[in-house]
Design a protein around this motif. Structure first.
Motif, PDB file in Angstrom:
ATOM      1  N   VAL A  92       0.842  -1.205   0.000  1.00  0.00           N
ATOM      2  CA  VAL A  92       0.000   0.000   0.000  1.00  0.00           C
ATOM      3  C   VAL A  92       0.873   1.250   0.000  1.00  0.00           C
ATOM      4  O   VAL A  92       0.594   2.221  -0.720  1.00  0.00           O
ATOM      5  CB  VAL A  92      -0.947  -0.011   1.210  1.00  0.00           C
ATOM      6  CG1 VAL A  92      -1.640   1.339   1.366  1.00  0.00           C
ATOM      7  CG2 VAL A  92      -1.983  -1.122   1.073  1.00  0.00           C
ATOM      8  N   ALA A  93       1.943   1.242   0.791  1.00  0.00           N
ATOM      9  CA  ALA A  93       2.843   2.395   0.830  1.00  0.00           C
ATOM     10  C   ALA A  93       3.511   2.605  -0.523  1.00  0.00           C
ATOM     11  O   ALA A  93       3.667   3.746  -0.983  1.00  0.00           O
ATOM     12  CB  ALA A  93       3.901   2.192   1.915  1.00  0.00           C
ATOM     13  N   ALA A  94       3.899   1.510  -1.176  1.00  0.00           N
ATOM     14  CA  ALA A  94       4.539   1.609  -2.494  1.00  0.00           C
ATOM     15  C   ALA A  94       3.581   2.193  -3.525  1.00  0.00           C
ATOM     16  O   ALA A  94       3.993   2.970  -4.400  1.00  0.00           O
ATOM     17  CB  ALA A  94       5.027   0.235  -2.934  1.00  0.00           C
ATOM     18  N   LEU A  95       2.310   1.833  -3.437  1.00  0.00           N
ATOM     19  CA  LEU A  95       1.305   2.356  -4.367  1.00  0.00           C
ATOM     20  C   LEU A  95       1.022   3.835  -4.114  1.00  0.00           C
ATOM     21  O   LEU A  95       0.716   4.594  -5.039  1.00  0.00           O
ATOM     22  CB  LEU A  95       0.001   1.564  -4.246  1.00  0.00           C
ATOM     23  CG  LEU A  95      -0.006   0.146  -4.821  1.00  0.00           C
ATOM     24  CD1 LEU A  95      -1.281  -0.578  -4.418  1.00  0.00           C
ATOM     25  CD2 LEU A  95       0.129   0.189  -6.344  1.00  0.00           C
ATOM     26  N   LEU A 100       0.782  10.402  -3.931  1.00  0.00           N
ATOM     27  CA  LEU A 100       0.444  11.144  -2.720  1.00  0.00           C
ATOM     28  C   LEU A 100       1.641  11.715  -1.971  1.00  0.00           C
ATOM     29  O   LEU A 100       1.478  12.596  -1.127  1.00  0.00           O
ATOM     30  CB  LEU A 100      -0.361  10.240  -1.771  1.00  0.00           C
ATOM     31  CG  LEU A 100      -1.662   9.663  -2.320  1.00  0.00           C
ATOM     32  CD1 LEU A 100      -2.316   8.752  -1.289  1.00  0.00           C
ATOM     33  CD2 LEU A 100      -2.626  10.785  -2.720  1.00  0.00           C
ATOM     34  N   GLY A 101       2.821  11.176  -2.226  1.00  0.00           N
ATOM     35  CA  GLY A 101       4.010  11.662  -1.551  1.00  0.00           C
ATOM     36  C   GLY A 101       4.438  10.770  -0.397  1.00  0.00           C
ATOM     37  O   GLY A 101       3.661   9.941   0.090  1.00  0.00           O
ATOM     38  N   PRO A 102       5.688  10.930   0.065  1.00  0.00           N
ATOM     39  CA  PRO A 102       6.233  10.071   1.122  1.00  0.00           C
ATOM     40  C   PRO A 102       5.444  10.107   2.430  1.00  0.00           C
ATOM     41  O   PRO A 102       5.186   9.066   3.032  1.00  0.00           O
ATOM     42  CB  PRO A 102       7.649  10.611   1.315  1.00  0.00           C
ATOM     43  CG  PRO A 102       7.993  11.260   0.021  1.00  0.00           C
ATOM     44  CD  PRO A 102       6.702  11.847  -0.475  1.00  0.00           C
ATOM     45  N   ALA A 108      -0.493   5.868   5.172  1.00  0.00           N
ATOM     46  CA  ALA A 108      -1.311   4.821   4.561  1.00  0.00           C
ATOM     47  C   ALA A 108      -0.869   3.449   5.046  1.00  0.00           C
ATOM     48  O   ALA A 108      -1.702   2.593   5.389  1.00  0.00           O
ATOM     49  CB  ALA A 108      -1.204   4.896   3.037  1.00  0.00           C
ATOM     50  N   GLY A 109       0.450   3.219   5.088  1.00  0.00           N
ATOM     51  CA  GLY A 109       0.956   1.929   5.537  1.00  0.00           C
ATOM     52  C   GLY A 109       0.626   1.661   6.995  1.00  0.00           C
ATOM     53  O   GLY A 109       0.164   0.566   7.350  1.00  0.00           O
ATOM     54  N   GLY A 161      12.405   9.838  -2.085  1.00  0.00           N
ATOM     55  CA  GLY A 161      12.582  10.660  -0.892  1.00  0.00           C
ATOM     56  C   GLY A 161      12.585   9.850   0.394  1.00  0.00           C
ATOM     57  O   GLY A 161      13.443  10.037   1.268  1.00  0.00           O
ATOM     58  N   LEU A 162      11.640   8.936   0.519  1.00  0.00           N
ATOM     59  CA  LEU A 162      11.546   8.127   1.732  1.00  0.00           C
ATOM     60  C   LEU A 162      12.704   7.139   1.823  1.00  0.00           C
ATOM     61  O   LEU A 162      13.245   6.895   2.916  1.00  0.00           O
ATOM     62  CB  LEU A 162      10.207   7.385   1.762  1.00  0.00           C
ATOM     63  CG  LEU A 162       9.825   6.730   3.095  1.00  0.00           C
ATOM     64  CD1 LEU A 162       9.794   7.765   4.213  1.00  0.00           C
ATOM     65  CD2 LEU A 162       8.466   6.051   2.975  1.00  0.00           C
TER      66      LEU A 162
END
Length: 329
Positions: A92-95, A100-102, A108-109, A161-162
């Motif tokens: 989910v974080a990768a999507l 949406l940005g880092p 989300a994750g 960035g993340l």
């Protein structure tokens, strides 16, 4: 003369009592020292600073997952879905990271993890289904959802960035992923021993009926424990995805076995009420050093699985509170 005899005789008794009370905490430290000496002799590279940093990076995500499992085991339950939560949260974080940005991807994750933890906890307290069965079923559900989302293949993202933040160093010489894991462990240790939440979790694990009779809202704090576990696994999934640079459907595949091994090796009893995050830190070090040492000395992956399984059996046998069970079955 007669007055000094009890005083001097009591010293070895007090020392032996101290050792017996803290023996479970000493064992992981002794094992860590023994492993460092053994693998250092086998391969000089093992005892280098660079390899120590490798162990830290490799164990940071495991530490978060093991801490998550610890909070649930403290109440006498177990969360078998931790690895699947890591996987789904990472995907989910990768999507989310590119559109949406880092910052939003992190939220989300973690949000996915909190939601799964809430569902696990509510199922446990409302349907009265044992945590083993609830989370075993959730393990399969989340694994299926993760594969449906990504189609069984890795999800790449452009925004680095993340990834750069996780792999950079806010404190010179200490990668941020290690710093995040250590700060989280310190916060959870404070929560476990200095807050109402921690005291109630220990009370529930020590005796649920007694805790309920003392006015502890048992069901509510069980849900809190599972939500805390889910949120930590969500954070672990985000960090793992950032570290690797992609969301993969097998990201948390080995997390369950390794986290349970770390928890029980650290001295947190599966029966609940004994242990805590501070012991899990030691347990994670044992598992991380053991895994890294076997990699460095080129032990096969199959043999490593055997060794970790034996570690779990021996650790459970040494930490389980047999007084809580009328029958062992």
């Amino acid at each position: 003369m007669s007055q000094t005899i009890p005083h001097t005789a009591s010293r070895p008794m007090r020392f032996s009592s101290f050792v017996s009370r803290h023996a479970v905490s000493f064992y992981p430290v002794l094992v860590i020292l023994a492993l460092i000496v053994f693998f250092g002799v086998q391969n000089p590279y093992f005892a280098t600073f660079d390899n120590a940093m490798n162990i830290g990076r490799q164990s940071s995500v495991l530490l978060l997952v093991a801490l998550a499992g610890t909070m649930v085991i403290m109440i006498g339950s177990i969360d078998l879905s931790v690895g699947s939560i890591v996987t789904l949260s990472g995907i989910v974080a990768a999507l989310a990271i590119d559109p949406l940005g880092p910052s939003a991807s992190v939220l989300a994750g973690i949000g996915v993890g909190l939601m799964v933890g809430f569902v696990n906890g509510m199922t446990l307290v409302t349907l009265k289904v044992p945590s083993f069965l609830v989370t075993l079923g959730m393990l399969s559900v989340l694994s299926g959802i993760a594969n449906m989302i990504c189609g069984g293949s890795s999800i790449m993202f452009m925004d680095q960035g993340l990834t750069e933040l996780v792999n950079s160093e806010l404190v010179p010489g200490l990668p941020n992923i290690i710093l995040i894991a250590l700060v989280t462990a310190a916060i959870l240790t404070f929560v476990a021993f200095k807050t109402v939440l921690g005291r109630y979790l220990f009370a529930i694990g020590g005796g649920e009926v007694v805790a309920a009779n003392a006015g502890v809202p048992v069901n509510r704090y069980k849900v809190y424990a599972f939500m805390l576990s889910g949120g930590l696994c969500g954070l672990a999934g985000v960090l793992l995805t950032s570290q690797v640079g992609a969301g993969t459907p097998a990201a948390g595949a080995n997390m369950l076995l390794d986290s349970i091994a770390a928890i029980v090796m650290g001295g947190t009893a599966l029966s609940g009420g004994i242990g805590g995050p501070q012991r899990t830190i030691l347990g994670v070090l044992v598992i991380a050093i053991l895994s890294n040492g076997m990699d460095v000395t080129e032990v096969s992956s199959f043999t490593q699985e055997v060794v970790k399984g034996l570690v779990i059996i021996l650790a459970v046998a040494s930490t389980i509170d047999r007084k809580k069970y009328l029958f062992i079955k």
